[in-house]
Design a protein around this motif. Sequence first.
Motif, PDB file in Angstrom:
ATOM      1  N   ALA A  28       0.815  -1.278   0.023  1.00  0.00           N
ATOM      2  CA  ALA A  28      -0.051  -0.028   0.217  1.00  0.00           C
ATOM      3  C   ALA A  28       0.950   1.097   0.070  1.00  0.00           C
ATOM      4  N   VAL A  29       1.491   1.518  -1.225  1.00  0.00           N
ATOM      5  CA  VAL A  29       2.595   2.623  -1.076  1.00  0.00           C
ATOM      6  C   VAL A  29       1.973   3.805  -1.046  1.00  0.00           C
ATOM      7  N   GLY A  30       2.426   4.706   0.098  1.00  0.00           N
ATOM      8  CA  GLY A  30       2.001   6.041   0.334  1.00  0.00           C
ATOM      9  C   GLY A  30       0.534   6.182   1.096  1.00  0.00           C
ATOM     10  N   ARG A  31       0.120   4.877   1.422  1.00  0.00           N
ATOM     11  CA  ARG A  31      -0.957   4.970   2.349  1.00  0.00           C
ATOM     12  C   ARG A  31      -1.028   4.233   3.772  1.00  0.00           C
ATOM     13  N   ILE A  32      -1.904   4.348   4.628  1.00  0.00           N
ATOM     14  CA  ILE A  32      -1.922   3.958   5.846  1.00  0.00           C
ATOM     15  C   ILE A  32      -2.870   2.419   5.756  1.00  0.00           C
ATOM     16  N   VAL A  33      -1.868   1.462   6.259  1.00  0.00           N
ATOM     17  CA  VAL A  33      -2.469   0.108   6.274  1.00  0.00           C
ATOM     18  C   VAL A  33      -3.019  -0.297   7.689  1.00  0.00           C
ATOM     19  N   VAL A  34      -4.203  -0.651   8.095  1.00  0.00           N
ATOM     20  CA  VAL A  34      -4.690  -0.951   9.056  1.00  0.00           C
ATOM     21  C   VAL A  34      -5.310  -2.530   9.104  1.00  0.00           C
ATOM     22  N   GLY A  35      -4.979  -3.234  10.261  1.00  0.00           N
ATOM     23  CA  GLY A  35      -5.595  -4.450  10.374  1.00  0.00           C
ATOM     24  C   GLY A  35      -6.762  -4.499  11.087  1.00  0.00           C
ATOM     25  N   VAL A  36      -7.907  -5.106  10.502  1.00  0.00           N
ATOM     26  CA  VAL A  36      -9.106  -5.225  10.838  1.00  0.00           C
ATOM     27  C   VAL A  36      -9.847  -6.688  11.243  1.00  0.00           C
ATOM     28  N   ASP A  37     -10.102  -7.141  12.443  1.00  0.00           N
ATOM     29  CA  ASP A  37     -10.709  -8.358  12.696  1.00  0.00           C
ATOM     30  C   ASP A  37     -12.075  -8.341  13.434  1.00  0.00           C
ATOM     31  N   GLY A  38     -12.536  -7.057  13.399  1.00  0.00           N
ATOM     32  CA  GLY A  38     -13.982  -7.036  13.838  1.00  0.00           C
ATOM     33  C   GLY A  38     -13.876  -6.791  15.494  1.00  0.00           C
ATOM     34  N   SER A  39     -12.794  -6.604  16.205  1.00  0.00           N
ATOM     35  CA  SER A  39     -12.743  -6.454  17.683  1.00  0.00           C
ATOM     36  C   SER A  39     -12.970  -5.259  17.930  1.00  0.00           C
ATOM     37  N   PRO A  40     -13.242  -4.727  19.355  1.00  0.00           N
ATOM     38  CA  PRO A  40     -13.057  -3.520  19.843  1.00  0.00           C
ATOM     39  C   PRO A  40     -11.481  -3.146  19.880  1.00  0.00           C
ATOM     40  N   GLN A  41     -10.614  -3.990  19.795  1.00  0.00           N
ATOM     41  CA  GLN A  41      -9.361  -3.299  19.808  1.00  0.00           C
ATOM     42  C   GLN A  41      -8.814  -2.853  18.163  1.00  0.00           C
ATOM     43  N   SER A  42      -9.449  -3.820  17.256  1.00  0.00           N
ATOM     44  CA  SER A  42      -9.192  -3.210  15.839  1.00  0.00           C
ATOM     45  C   SER A  42      -9.874  -2.195  15.588  1.00  0.00           C
ATOM     46  N   GLY A  43     -11.219  -1.569  16.203  1.00  0.00           N
ATOM     47  CA  GLY A  43     -11.901  -0.434  16.425  1.00  0.00           C
ATOM     48  C   GLY A  43     -10.802   0.796  16.646  1.00  0.00           C
ATOM     49  N   ALA A  44     -10.129   0.549  17.865  1.00  0.00           N
ATOM     50  CA  ALA A  44      -9.085   1.503  18.227  1.00  0.00           C
ATOM     51  C   ALA A  44      -8.250   1.934  17.051  1.00  0.00           C
ATOM     52  N   ALA A  45      -7.540   0.623  16.356  1.00  0.00           N
ATOM     53  CA  ALA A  45      -6.771   0.847  15.294  1.00  0.00           C
ATOM     54  C   ALA A  45      -7.246   1.674  14.227  1.00  0.00           C
TER      55      ALA A  45
END
Length: 298
Positions: free
Chosen positions: A152-169
């Motif tokens: 993801a060149v020049g972008r922000i990558v975020v990991g998502v798993d549906g948990s509240p913690q990935s909501g913080a991410a």
Amino acid sequence: MGVGLSGAVVVGVDGSPAAATALRWAADEAALRGLPLKIVYVSEDPGPRQGDSVAEAAISSAGHEVTEHAMAEVRAMRPDITLTSEVLRDDPAHGLIRESETAALVVVGSRGHGGFHDLMLGSTSLQVSMHARCAVAVVRPPAAPKQAGVGAVGRIVVGVDGSPQSGAALAFAFDEAERRDCGITAVHAWLGPVTTGAAGMPFVYDIDTLRDQEESVLSTALAGWHDRHPRIDLQRITVESSAAAALTEQSMGALMVVVGCRGLGGFTGLLLGSVSQALIHHAGCPVVVAHLSAENNH
């Protein structure tokens, strides 16, 4: 109010090249957020016995030399930001975790001197990432994708798993994308079930149904965020892979990769081989571990 817009950006320094890279990244981040930058040196020595004033003075002198050099560098590149510094006598991880209680963001380098390296389980960057009370950025050197069109060149990558913690991410990633005026690549990785059941009998499952279910997890997690940040270019990736492998691949050439702490499945970050640890060692960009305490009221 954005994520963690109280307190300062705190950066740990130890005189190493990796810490110098982290310092520059932290200064840029503080400027982006309009926040002060606090430069912290933590003695990586348990220190002399009480009353050993000569050794005490030597440690203090070394710490002040490192922080003064760091402050001079930041003043030269970012004269507009407010700067403070502190020399602490503590275990480096404990010292920075304590700083995180009032910080907006804690920034550390990868592979510093002594207590600041990240080569072993229990190292400073890993401990701080797991136990801080705010988001933690581990600044890794940039790495280009191994092949065109991957990462993801020049972008922000975020990991998502549906948990509240990935909501913080997600909260961190969208706020950061607004500040940097860049796109987000949201990655949801999943692994299919084992193909044999009891006594080695084949276990039959519908791969298309599973894939649809996993894509639904990602869509559900992103729905509200995309509505609130419609101008952010959002790319969605659902991939049958380990989370660590998928996020590492996308991190090549990215601005940063953001994961939650103690999420579901591969995003736990508590075990050897976890996503956070894999990224801290192998990502091609800075790694941010977001915590629920850093989540805003979106």
